[in-house]
Design an enzyme around this catalytic site. Structure first.
Site, short mmCIF file in Angstrom:
data_model
loop_
_atom_site.label_atom_id
_atom_site.label_comp_id
_atom_site.label_asym_id
_atom_site.label_seq_id
_atom_site.Cartn_x
_atom_site.Cartn_y
_atom_site.Cartn_z
N SER A 140 0.83 -1.21 0.00
CA SER A 140 0.00 0.00 0.00
C SER A 140 0.86 1.25 0.00
CB SER A 140 -0.93 0.00 1.22
OG SER A 140 -1.45 1.31 1.41
N ASP A 146 -6.06 0.29 -9.39
CA ASP A 146 -7.27 1.09 -9.60
C ASP A 146 -7.87 0.86 -11.00
OD1 ASP A 146 -6.98 2.11 -7.04
OD2 ASP A 146 -5.87 3.87 -7.72
C1 S3P Z 1 -3.13 5.63 -3.67
C2 S3P Z 1 -2.74 4.34 -3.43
C3 S3P Z 1 -3.59 3.16 -3.69
C4 S3P Z 1 -4.73 3.51 -4.64
C5 S3P Z 1 -5.42 4.78 -4.26
C6 S3P Z 1 -4.44 5.94 -4.25
C7 S3P Z 1 -2.20 6.71 -3.35
O1 S3P Z 1 -4.14 2.73 -2.47
O2 S3P Z 1 -5.66 2.46 -4.69
O3 S3P Z 1 -6.45 5.04 -5.17
O4 S3P Z 1 -2.43 7.86 -3.78
O5 S3P Z 1 -1.21 6.45 -2.65
P1 S3P Z 1 -3.30 1.77 -1.49
O6 S3P Z 1 -2.05 2.46 -1.18
O7 S3P Z 1 -4.16 1.62 -0.27
O8 S3P Z 1 -3.15 0.50 -2.24
#
Ligand code: S3P
Length: 427
Positions: free
Chosen positions: A162, A311
């Site tokens: 993440s 996404d």
């Molecule tokens: C994001 C990271 C992703 C993504 C989200 C935006 C970011 O989530 O799905 O739309 O801007 O760091 P995760 O880090 O929880 O996977």
């Protein structure tokens, strides 16, 4: 909203600035010294949320649409707000601002809409606690309470891939006394935070799986230019690929390789996408994309590929349903932790379109046929912008069109989505 079938998409477009960089720039600008200027800001509900949250923390922001000026309060200068900080639908805002607030004196309550309240926030609470902040979630979700103060550096291995958790820890690391903070990520996730750090002179290094940041005394004000969001370009790329006779140019798209996994996967399926005029803008790779229609074959998305198209997996499912053969996605359990449980919502959306999808624990299988989907049904966005956009493209490539329930949820990331789509659609 009814979306009628289209013959093709044609023309040239530009899409709004990267949502996650827009949010990061506002949050970093809020703790810089002096006035930062953000150009190419992507105006949308989720990015406006970043602005309203830092305003509540005492930061002055001049919101000129695509140009935003943030008068920073200094590294430890955020003020305890009177009201809870409303993060709306924006997971990136809630999780990243938590990293900054963990290092501020005061008591902060972060709330969100129904979806954000149900999402897992222990994933940021746990490392921030280990750094010395008091953090409480509500049954794992929001409201989240933070009592910030002195932080110590940690070495933290991400239990889930993440970028939001990585970023929260790195931001807290800026404020941690006594040494570098390290995040260990086995599978690389988007590195917008690290790139923005480098742009403004913060020392951040990557060695193998270790991402390491040094604490700072202060942050200088900065200027940043943000290119188009690949995730906003993605529905158009998929429409142009699936509709015969299409020819679409998308100018000025951020092509950070940790975001463009959909391009890799579509190319493997036989898509016809040219990437040209590559350049670097504010430390991020940018290019123009030219997409022509193509016949696709099925593919398997491996677990290690998932973060770079997390996404875009809803759109991948749509492309797969018009590709010859059976496609499969594994290792994508994180889909269940998004704005909706996207294994569930993608399954219902594709079935409403006449697609053949089988959901699994950590992914799905799609049986594709290289003809238009039947359509005729209703796709319920369930408040999820990515599902609304999936429904829209699904309607275009169907025989009977589709009704989208809750189409207005596109405003979360892309308020002009339907107008822009109309402008390139040939019927
Ligand atoms: C994001 C990271 C992703 C993504 C989200 C935006 C970011 O989530 O799905 O739309 O801007 O760091 P995760 O880090 O929880 O996977």
């Amino acid at each position: 909203m009814k979306v009628e079938p289209a013959a093709s998409v044609e023309g040239a477009i530009a899409v709004p600035g990267v949502k996650g960089i827009s949010q990061r720039a506002v949050l970093l600008g809020a703790v810089a010294d002096g006035e930062s200027e953000i150009r190419g800001f992507g105006p949308a509900a989720d990015t406006e949320t970043a602005i309203s949250v830092v305003r509540q923390l005492g930061v002055e922001v001049e919101n000129g649409g695509e140009t935003v000026r943030v008068r920073g309060a200094g590294l430890r200068g955020l003020r305890e707000p009177e009201e809870p900080l409303d993060c709306g639908n924006a997971g990136t805002v809630l999780r990243l601002v938590s990293g900054i607030l963990a290092g501020q004196e005061g008591r902060f309550v972060l709330t969100g809409d129904e979806s954000l309240s149900r999402r897992p926030h222990e994933r940021i609470a746990e490392p921030l606690r280990r750094m010395g902040a008091r953090v409480e979630t509500t049954n794992g979700g929001a409201p989240v309470l933070i009592e910030g103060g002195k932080l110590s550096p940690i070495r933290y291995e991400l239990p889930v891939a993440s970028a939001q958790v990585k970023s929260a820890v790195l931001l807290a690391g800026l404020l941690a006394d006594g040494g570098p903070t390290t995040v260990v990520e086995r599978v690389p996730t988007r590195d917008h935070t690290e790139r923005l750090f480098r742009e403004i002179g913060v020392r951040v290094t990557r060695r193998a799986a270790d991402v390491r940041v040094e604490p700072v005394e202060q942050l200088p004000a900065f200027e940043v230019v943000i290119a188009g969001d690949f995730s906003a370009a993605a529905p158009f790329i998929v429409a142009a690929t699936l509709l015969h006779g299409s020819e679409l140019l998308v100018r000025g798209v951020n092509v950070n390789p940790l975001r463009t996994g959909l391009l890799v996967v579509l190319e493997r399926m036989g898509a016809n996408i040219a990437i040209f005029d590559r350049r670097t803008v504010s430390g991020e790779p940018v290019a123009d994309l030219e997409v022509r229609s193509a016949s696709l074959v099925a593919t398997a998305v491996r677990p290690g590929e998932v973060p770079a198209l997390i996404d875009e997996l809803p759109l991948f499912a749509l492309a797969a349903s018009m590709a010859r053969g059976e496609s499969v996605v594994r290792g994508a359990r994180e889909l269940r932790a998004k704005e909706t449980d996207r294994i569930e919502t993608v399954t219902s959306a594709l079935r409403a379109l006449g697609g053949r999808i089988t959901p699994g624990d950590d992914g799905f299988r799609v049986r594709g046929v290289p003809t238009r989907l039947k359509g005729g049904g209703a796709v319920s966005a369930r408040g999820d912008h990515r599902i609304a956009m999936l429904g829209a493209i699904g309607g275009l490539v169907s025989r009977e069109g589709v009704t989208i329930e809750g189409a207005e949820s596109v405003t979360v990331s892309f308020p002009e989505f339907f107008d822009l789509l109309d402008s390139v659609t040939q019927r």
